[in-house]
Motif scaffolding. Structure first.
Motif, PDB file in Angstrom:
ATOM      1  N   SER A 183       0.814  -1.219   0.000  1.00  0.00           N
ATOM      2  CA  SER A 183       0.000   0.000   0.000  1.00  0.00           C
ATOM      3  C   SER A 183       0.841   1.259   0.000  1.00  0.00           C
ATOM      4  O   SER A 183       0.365   2.316  -0.380  1.00  0.00           O
ATOM      5  CB  SER A 183      -0.926  -0.012   1.226  1.00  0.00           C
ATOM      6  N   ASN A 184       2.106   1.150   0.459  1.00  0.00           N
ATOM      7  CA  ASN A 184       2.973   2.327   0.468  1.00  0.00           C
ATOM      8  C   ASN A 184       3.736   2.510  -0.837  1.00  0.00           C
ATOM      9  O   ASN A 184       4.430   3.498  -1.006  1.00  0.00           O
ATOM     10  CB  ASN A 184       3.970   2.216   1.636  1.00  0.00           C
ATOM     11  N   ASP A 185       3.636   1.540  -1.726  1.00  0.00           N
ATOM     12  CA  ASP A 185       4.328   1.645  -3.012  1.00  0.00           C
ATOM     13  C   ASP A 185       3.631   2.672  -3.895  1.00  0.00           C
ATOM     14  O   ASP A 185       2.411   2.644  -4.052  1.00  0.00           O
ATOM     15  CB  ASP A 185       4.320   0.273  -3.697  1.00  0.00           C
ATOM     16  N   PRO A 186       4.370   3.596  -4.513  1.00  0.00           N
ATOM     17  CA  PRO A 186       3.731   4.597  -5.391  1.00  0.00           C
ATOM     18  C   PRO A 186       2.948   3.968  -6.536  1.00  0.00           C
ATOM     19  O   PRO A 186       1.942   4.513  -6.975  1.00  0.00           O
ATOM     20  CB  PRO A 186       4.916   5.424  -5.897  1.00  0.00           C
ATOM     21  N   ILE A 187       3.402   2.804  -7.013  1.00  0.00           N
ATOM     22  CA  ILE A 187       2.729   2.185  -8.152  1.00  0.00           C
ATOM     23  C   ILE A 187       1.314   1.768  -7.781  1.00  0.00           C
ATOM     24  O   ILE A 187       0.407   1.800  -8.612  1.00  0.00           O
ATOM     25  CB  ILE A 187       3.532   0.968  -8.649  1.00  0.00           C
ATOM     26  N   SER A 188       1.101   1.402  -6.523  1.00  0.00           N
ATOM     27  CA  SER A 188      -0.238   0.963  -6.117  1.00  0.00           C
ATOM     28  C   SER A 188      -1.246   2.103  -6.152  1.00  0.00           C
ATOM     29  O   SER A 188      -2.449   1.866  -6.190  1.00  0.00           O
ATOM     30  CB  SER A 188      -0.186   0.370  -4.705  1.00  0.00           C
ATOM     31  N   LYS A 189      -0.767   3.353  -6.133  1.00  0.00           N
ATOM     32  CA  LYS A 189      -1.667   4.502  -6.164  1.00  0.00           C
ATOM     33  C   LYS A 189      -1.760   5.145  -7.543  1.00  0.00           C
ATOM     34  O   LYS A 189      -2.330   6.225  -7.686  1.00  0.00           O
ATOM     35  CB  LYS A 189      -1.187   5.551  -5.141  1.00  0.00           C
ATOM     36  N   LEU A 190      -1.218   4.468  -8.541  1.00  0.00           N
ATOM     37  CA  LEU A 190      -1.316   4.961  -9.912  1.00  0.00           C
ATOM     38  C   LEU A 190      -2.738   4.724 -10.414  1.00  0.00           C
ATOM     39  O   LEU A 190      -3.199   3.589 -10.523  1.00  0.00           O
ATOM     40  CB  LEU A 190      -0.311   4.225 -10.809  1.00  0.00           C
ATOM     41  N   GLN A 191      -3.445   5.805 -10.700  1.00  0.00           N
ATOM     42  CA  GLN A 191      -4.837   5.692 -11.110  1.00  0.00           C
ATOM     43  C   GLN A 191      -4.986   5.410 -12.602  1.00  0.00           C
ATOM     44  O   GLN A 191      -5.867   4.652 -13.004  1.00  0.00           O
ATOM     45  CB  GLN A 191      -5.598   6.974 -10.744  1.00  0.00           C
ATOM     46  N   SER A 192      -4.161   6.009 -13.435  1.00  0.00           N
ATOM     47  CA  SER A 192      -4.271   5.770 -14.872  1.00  0.00           C
ATOM     48  C   SER A 192      -2.948   6.074 -15.537  1.00  0.00           C
ATOM     49  O   SER A 192      -2.146   6.871 -15.040  1.00  0.00           O
ATOM     50  CB  SER A 192      -5.382   6.635 -15.485  1.00  0.00           C
ATOM     51  N   CYS A 193      -2.740   5.416 -16.675  1.00  0.00           N
ATOM     52  CA  CYS A 193      -1.569   5.655 -17.507  1.00  0.00           C
ATOM     53  C   CYS A 193      -2.043   5.650 -18.953  1.00  0.00           C
ATOM     54  O   CYS A 193      -2.683   4.685 -19.399  1.00  0.00           O
ATOM     55  CB  CYS A 193      -0.513   4.581 -17.272  1.00  0.00           C
ATOM     56  N   ALA A 194      -1.784   6.733 -19.678  1.00  0.00           N
ATOM     57  CA  ALA A 194      -2.301   6.875 -21.037  1.00  0.00           C
ATOM     58  C   ALA A 194      -1.224   7.462 -21.928  1.00  0.00           C
ATOM     59  O   ALA A 194      -0.285   8.129 -21.457  1.00  0.00           O
ATOM     60  CB  ALA A 194      -3.545   7.755 -21.057  1.00  0.00           C
ATOM     61  N   LEU A 195      -1.356   7.225 -23.232  1.00  0.00           N
ATOM     62  CA  LEU A 195      -0.446   7.766 -24.224  1.00  0.00           C
ATOM     63  C   LEU A 195      -1.202   8.712 -25.146  1.00  0.00           C
ATOM     64  O   LEU A 195      -2.246   8.352 -25.709  1.00  0.00           O
ATOM     65  CB  LEU A 195       0.186   6.650 -25.059  1.00  0.00           C
ATOM     66  N   ALA A 196      -0.716   9.933 -25.288  1.00  0.00           N
ATOM     67  CA  ALA A 196      -1.287  10.884 -26.245  1.00  0.00           C
ATOM     68  C   ALA A 196      -0.693  10.583 -27.615  1.00  0.00           C
ATOM     69  O   ALA A 196       0.502  10.767 -27.830  1.00  0.00           O
ATOM     70  CB  ALA A 196      -0.979  12.318 -25.825  1.00  0.00           C
ATOM     71  N   THR A 212       2.157  14.990 -29.266  1.00  0.00           N
ATOM     72  CA  THR A 212       2.096  13.606 -29.722  1.00  0.00           C
ATOM     73  C   THR A 212       3.237  12.799 -29.104  1.00  0.00           C
ATOM     74  O   THR A 212       4.393  13.211 -29.164  1.00  0.00           O
ATOM     75  CB  THR A 212       2.186  13.541 -31.251  1.00  0.00           C
ATOM     76  N   GLY A 213       2.898  11.647 -28.523  1.00  0.00           N
ATOM     77  CA  GLY A 213       3.897  10.770 -27.928  1.00  0.00           C
ATOM     78  C   GLY A 213       4.122  10.976 -26.450  1.00  0.00           C
ATOM     79  O   GLY A 213       4.919  10.247 -25.841  1.00  0.00           O
ATOM     80  N   ASP A 214       3.447  11.942 -25.820  1.00  0.00           N
ATOM     81  CA  ASP A 214       3.626  12.192 -24.392  1.00  0.00           C
ATOM     82  C   ASP A 214       2.860  11.164 -23.567  1.00  0.00           C
ATOM     83  O   ASP A 214       1.778  10.716 -23.951  1.00  0.00           O
ATOM     84  CB  ASP A 214       3.148  13.600 -24.022  1.00  0.00           C
ATOM     85  N   THR A 215       3.437  10.809 -22.423  1.00  0.00           N
ATOM     86  CA  THR A 215       2.804   9.886 -21.483  1.00  0.00           C
ATOM     87  C   THR A 215       2.114  10.688 -20.383  1.00  0.00           C
ATOM     88  O   THR A 215       2.716  11.590 -19.795  1.00  0.00           O
ATOM     89  CB  THR A 215       3.845   8.943 -20.861  1.00  0.00           C
ATOM     90  N   LEU A 231       5.694   5.538 -21.603  1.00  0.00           N
ATOM     91  CA  LEU A 231       5.381   4.512 -22.580  1.00  0.00           C
ATOM     92  C   LEU A 231       6.277   4.689 -23.798  1.00  0.00           C
ATOM     93  O   LEU A 231       6.823   5.782 -24.021  1.00  0.00           O
ATOM     94  CB  LEU A 231       3.910   4.596 -22.994  1.00  0.00           C
ATOM     95  N   ARG A 232       6.422   3.622 -24.555  1.00  0.00           N
ATOM     96  CA  ARG A 232       7.297   3.690 -25.733  1.00  0.00           C
ATOM     97  C   ARG A 232       6.855   4.823 -26.646  1.00  0.00           C
ATOM     98  O   ARG A 232       5.706   4.873 -27.073  1.00  0.00           O
ATOM     99  CB  ARG A 232       7.248   2.359 -26.486  1.00  0.00           C
ATOM    100  N   PRO A 233       7.748   5.758 -26.968  1.00  0.00           N
ATOM    101  CA  PRO A 233       7.342   6.928 -27.771  1.00  0.00           C
ATOM    102  C   PRO A 233       7.086   6.552 -29.224  1.00  0.00           C
ATOM    103  O   PRO A 233       7.371   5.432 -29.665  1.00  0.00           O
ATOM    104  CB  PRO A 233       8.539   7.874 -27.643  1.00  0.00           C
ATOM    105  N   ILE A 234       6.559   7.501 -29.967  1.00  0.00           N
ATOM    106  CA  ILE A 234       6.270   7.318 -31.385  1.00  0.00           C
ATOM    107  C   ILE A 234       7.426   7.904 -32.183  1.00  0.00           C
ATOM    108  O   ILE A 234       7.729   9.096 -32.074  1.00  0.00           O
ATOM    109  CB  ILE A 234       4.943   7.998 -31.756  1.00  0.00           C
TER     110      ILE A 234
END
Length: 918
Positions: free
Chosen positions: A423-436, A508-511, A531-534
């Motif tokens: 629960s103290n790990d930052p990854i557990s509080k990641l709500q969303s991850c998206a690529l523009a 374009t390509g921003d995470t 995320l892997r860029p374009i």
């Protein structure tokens, strides 16, 4: 796929499927058109919070794109998909400009796709609800996925080579793709290019051979080209049905279900008449016999790559025809998801005649992956690369912690044993991850940022942290797009594509990530999550952009900035020599569309003109020492100084003097400037630094003295004595005698600059009168990628017609514009064994001749790379010529190498052209 026996399905599914295909009459889909269209909007405006429902809905989601060469029928096929799914009530026409996805005025005027369009619909028609998907029919046979509604997020991509970046950024976020081939033209140039790009991102694909109703259509030849040009095993799932064997194209024969599907000519395609194998044997015996061969070839091909279908084959007593359609569909799906098999299902049809689109939709649902089944998105965090799912499970962050934290070994071992973040790990509080993946400047809605959500849920009013720019922006509005129309939603769940309105900085390509608590900056290491860029390909075509007046220049620059944010494959730079603003892109059509956007949409008052080539002038010999004395009042003050100059051709092998009289040796813009002052008596301080000279005018130090003389020489070298082009590859030696060239208080820095300029100009004129000067032109370092068949014609064109020099010929190198990962992927593909085209099944084509359908040798399609040095003037407009030489398959990149002397003939031609009203 078309279900072989509707009686085996549960009653509810049977009733629903009966609206799609009726055994002997009409499959009426428009009965659910209104309901399907309304359910689309209701579904998009409501995202349930139930985890079970979301998981079920995600499994029933397909993010696909349609890729192909220009004019293969991508937009036409998309229109039929929207019509049969009930999204539209009429079929749009590309020629009439009434299609849904081609909504830009430029697209409708030209009849081509320029900007990729995203649209969402359901297949089969109906709302994707939370009910459990049926797992088996009445007799225990698995029910195909196409028996219940799925959400399809479809992107229609451009086919023209100039818009290759538009295809690349669309492929980056897709889970699957449908590659459409022209049944007449076969595998074309852009098809190969987008196919290689899809292979770079490891996208599962199926192939649809279109336009089989046209004269000259050759399905068998196209199948063989798929194996030889694309390097895959085509799994022929359908063969074309030509009436009487060589008559009109009326439908397809399905090798999976062993039945024929026939559409009536001239109707909208909703009426599908089915015929079983026995009926085909009576009515079309030749087709029935070929259908058996297609089924045998399909089972044999799958058996070579899938062990489970081998077991089913033995259970059926080694009878190819007895293997159930459900088992074949499941085997095809396994092979499609496992790309190491290199098996690509292949279907047939004619979209413009409304034939074959419904089975294609079934195959999209049955064979292409859902978001959880797609390859794990590649991410980097804290310098470590891996998969997003590994990151969320805690594996990737453990590796990153071991690398960065430097914790003791025992502590590292404890972290390594933990697979799920606490629960103290930052990854557990990641709500969303998206690529523009796309930015569009909409006249009504403002800037629209298209995003693909890979994890969590992107909610309205959430604070999004841009890990590329390291800033936060709020997402005030979220949209789900229907081409040019939009529906506002509260959130975009994982696996879906949506639009964020109101982001001012995202490119374009921003995470984009959001963190629990709506914090502006998430904790480490989330700030480095990307995320892997374009990859952006380099530009190959350029033109000048000039404002109508100086007052319009600022407006033009702002409009160009908006244009570059929309399309990063455009480049803008200012030529320092001519002062021109140069706009670079992927081709002439690309820049033509950019001009239309700049002038018509962004209302910039500017024009696009021709490129001014930056020529140079150089000395062919040496001048005699020329001494001049400047004696004139400057701003009411008397100025007097002398200088001696010698101008000569710069030889790279000659070393510049470095004695005690030499004050400066510096190379500037390809020229060398040497300043000498014999007897100046330079005094140094105790620390060894230059301090002063008693012979210099009062108030002037050595730095000012050198700078003044250098500025004079640079000003003189900016204009040649004969052609007025800047000098290049020229050495100027300035000599100052303190006794004769310095005049105490009368010698100022401006007087020294003027004396140096006059002496240098006089020396250049002396060179012209003697050995003379000549023009130089920029020579580009050009790397051209072609296939083996076009190598000879391109090499001849470069070396003879364009005055270029071939440096090297190398084989099997990645195409220009690919990044390192795609290059390694290309090398991996080259290491794979070649396809044995003699073992590829392809049905015979009507009216096939020995010249049509012959096997294409592998050596003809082998990639070759030409490295050459070519004058820039000859490369202006070269892209169109290269495409004509290579049937559209050639690509090139170039960069400035150096300046070279021009021959007398080329020099006369250029001067005549310049004086002719350039």
């Amino acid at each position: 796929m078309v279900v072989a026996s509707l009686s085996r399905l549960p009653s509810g599914i049977c009733r629903m499927r009966s609206t799609l295909y009726k055994t002997s009459n009409i499959a009426n889909i428009t009965c659910s058109s209104a309901r399907g269209s309304q359910s689309n909007l209701k579904h998009l405006q409501r995202f349930s919070t139930s985890t079970t429902w979301q998981t079920e809905a995600l499994d029933r989601t397909r993010n696909i794109g349609i890729i192909a060469h220009i004019d293969a029928g991508k937009t036409t096929t998309t229109e039929r998909m929207l019509f049969y799914s009930g999204f539209t009530r009429r079929i749009g026409d590309v020629d009439e400009g009434s299609t849904v996805t081609d909504f830009l005025p430029a697209e409708r005027a030209r009849g081509i796709t320029i900007q990729s369009a995203a649209i969402t619909f359901h297949w089969p028609p109906g709302e994707v609800d939370g009910s459990t998907s049926p797992q088996a029919g009445a007799q225990g046979e698995p029910v195909p996925r196409s028996a219940y509604p799925h959400t399809i997020n479809l992107i229609d991509t451009p086919g023209h080579a100039d818009f290759t970046f538009e295809v690349m950024r669309s492929l980056r976020i897709l889970d699957g793709a449908v590659c459409i081939l022209d049944g007449v033209a076969g595998v074309e140039a852009q098809t190969e290019k987008v196919w290689n790009q899809a292979s770079t991102y490891k996208i599962p694909r199926i192939i649809f051979v279109n336009k089989l109703d046209r004269d000259g259509a050759a399905f068998g030849r196209t199948v063989r080209e798929v194996s030889s040009r694309l390097g895959v095993y085509p799994a022929v799932c359908q063969i074309p049905w030509f009436l009487g064997g060589n008559g009109a194209f009326v439908g397809v024969a399905d090798a999976i279900h062993l039945q024929g599907l026939r559409w009536k000519e001239g109707e909208d395609g909703r009426a599908v008449k089915m015929a079983g194998l026995q009926q085909l044997e009576t009515e079309e015996p030749a087709l029935a016999q070929e259908l058996r061969r297609a089924r045998i070839a399909l089972v044999e091909l799958l058996s070579e790559h899938d062990e489970e279908i081998v077991e089913k084959f033995f259970e059926c007593e080694e009878d190819h025809l007895a293997v159930s359609p459900a088992d074949i569909i499941q085997s095809l799906r396994r092979c499609v998801l496992d790309q190491s098999s290199r098996i690509i299902p292949l279907f047939a049809g004619a979209s413009f005649r409304n034939m074959g689109v419904q089975p294609l939709l079934d195959s999209i649902v049955n064979l292409l992956p859902s978001p959880p089944e797609a390859p794990d998105p590649e991410v980097s965090i804290g310098g470590v690369k891996g998969g997003l799912r590994n990151l969320l499970s805690g594996d990737l962050i453990v590796q990153q912690s071991e690398k960065v934290s430097g914790s003791p070994k025992g502590k590292q071992q404890k972290k390594k044993s933990t697979s799920v973040p606490n629960s103290n790990d930052p990854i557990s509080k990641l709500q969303s991850c998206a690529l523009a993946f796309k930015v569009v400047n909409d006249a009504k809605r403002g800037v629209l940022v298209y995003v693909r959500v890979y994890s969590g849920s992107l909610d309205r009013n959430s604070l999004l942290f841009n890990t590329n720019l390291h800033l936060s922006e709020r997402a005030p509005r979220l949209l789900k797009m229907y081409a040019n129309d939009a529906v506002e939603v509260d959130s975009i769940p994982a696996g879906h594509i949506g639009v964020v309105v109101g982001l001012k900085q995202t490119r374009t390509g921003d995470t984009l990530v959001s963190y629990a608590g709506n914090k502006a900056t998430p904790p480490e290491p989330l700030t480095s999550l990307q995320l892997r860029p374009i990859a952006v390909p380099p530009p190959v075509f350029f033109t000048s952009v000039e404002p109508h007046s100086l007052s319009e220049e600022k407006r033009m620059q702002e409009s160009l900035a908006l244009l570059l944010r929309e399309d990063p494959s455009l480049h803008v730079n200012v030529d320092e020599e001519s002062g021109q603003t140069l706009l670079s892109g992927m081709g002439e059509l690309h820049l033509e569309i950019a001009r239309d956007r700049l002038i018509n949409d962004l209302k910039a008052k500017a024009t696009m003109g021709r490129i001014e080539i930056g020529y140079r002038e150089t000395a062919l010999g040496a001048s005699s020492p020329i001494t001049t004395v400047f004696d004139r009042e400057i701003a009411g003050r008397k100025g007097k100084a002398g200088c001696t100059a010698v101008a000569e051709q710069l030889d790279e092998n000659d070393e510049a003097p470095h004695d005690q009289d030499t004050l400066l040796v510096e190379t500037y813009d390809g020229n060398q400037i040497i300043i000498r002052a014999p007897g100046l008596q330079i005094e140094h301080s105790s620390r060894g630094e230059e301090e002063s000279s008693p012979l210099l005018p009062p108030g002037m130090d050595l730095v000012q003295f050198r700078t003044a003389l250098q500025n004079g020489a640079v000003a003189a070298l900016a204009r040649g004595p004969q052609f007025t082009f800047p000098m290049h590859n020229t050495r100027v030696t300035l000599t100052i005698d303190p006794a004769t060239d310095l005049f105490g208080n009368e010698t100022s820095t401006s007087a020294l600059t003027s004396a140096a300029r006059q002496a240098t100009v006089a020396a250049l004129r002396d060179v012209q009168a003697g050995a003379g000067t000549t023009m130089m032109e920029p020579v580009m370092n050009v790397i051209i990628s072609v296939d083996e068949a076009s190598l000879g014609s391109v090499v001849h064109d470069i070396s003879s017609s364009r005055g270029g020099h071939i440096i090297s010929l190398d084989e099997e190198v990645p195409l220009p514009g690919t990044d390192a990962s795609s290059a390694s992927q290309a090398l991996e593909e080259e290491a794979l064994p070649p396809i044995d085209t003699t073992r590829v099944y392809a049905p015979p084509d009507p009216f096939e001749t020995p010249s049509i359908g012959v096997e294409i040798p592998a050596s003809v399609t082998r990639p070759r790379t030409i490295t050459a040095k070519v004058p820039l003037k000859e490369m202006v407009g070269y892209l169109k010529h290269l495409r004509s030489l290579t049937a559209g398959r050639g690509t090139f990149v170039m960069s400035v190498d150096r300046f070279e002397n021009m021959s007398g003939q080329r020099q006369k031609a250029v001067i005549a052209e310049l004086r002719g009203g350039f």
